[in-house]
Design an enzyme around this catalytic site. Structure first.
Site, PDB file in Angstrom:
ATOM      1  CB  CYS A   1     -24.295   1.433   8.634  1.00  0.00           C
ATOM      2  SG  CYS A   1     -23.123   0.089   8.723  1.00  0.00           S
TER       3      CYS A   1
ATOM      4  CB  CYS B   1     -30.382   1.220  10.602  1.00  0.00           C
ATOM      5  SG  CYS B   1     -29.082   0.475   9.648  1.00  0.00           S
TER       6      CYS B   1
ATOM      7  CB  CYS C   1     -32.328  -3.672  12.176  1.00  0.00           C
ATOM      8  SG  CYS C   1     -32.558  -4.615  13.686  1.00  0.00           S
TER       9      CYS C   1
END
Length: 137
Positions: free
Chosen positions: A89, A85, A11
């Site tokens: 990633c 998020c 997150c």
């Protein structure tokens, strides 16, 4: 690299959702699954409401510290679960990616964080059944 499955929870601040998810998975799966958590922009400390909500469930996350998301953490994980998020990633072929839509506990009171905690527990229980199907029978 371990032969047991590994999961990375991500997150933004690694102070609430991903910490609670990692704690639930560790608590419920024990050493059967390798667990990591990280944030794209980690906070200095864990969210106190998350600490309190998890303590109510008998899980102490007070000693945890937010960690920065690294490419290695993603590479070393079989499953990468993001929680709000966005696209921060890194994506690698052969990895499984899930995005859990969960409310952000930042700035919320303990009552609100309890609901998020319970939603995370439900999702983690389902994840364990998927990752360790032979043990869930």
């Amino acid at each position: 690299m371990s032969d047991k499955p590994s999961v990375l929870f991500v997150c933004v601040h690694n102070a609430g959702r991903s910490q609670m998810a990692a704690a639930w998975l560790t608590h419920l799966a024990g050493d059967r699954i390798e667990v990591r958590s990280a944030g794209s922009n980690p906070s200095d400390t864990i969210n106190p409401a998350a600490v309190e909500a998890m303590a109510e469930a008998g899980i102490d996350i007070s000693a945890e510290t937010p960690k920065i998301l690294t490419v290695d953490a993603v590479k070393e994980s079989d499953v990468c679960i993001t929680m709000g998020c966005g696209d921060t990633c890194p994506v690698f072929p052969g990895k499984r990616y899930l995005d859990w839509q969960l409310e952000d506990p930042s700035g919320q009171d303990v009552a609100a964080v309890r609901r998020i905690r319970d939603d995370i527990k439900f999702l983690v229980e389902g994840l364990i059944k998927e990752i360790l199907p032979e043990e869930s029978k």
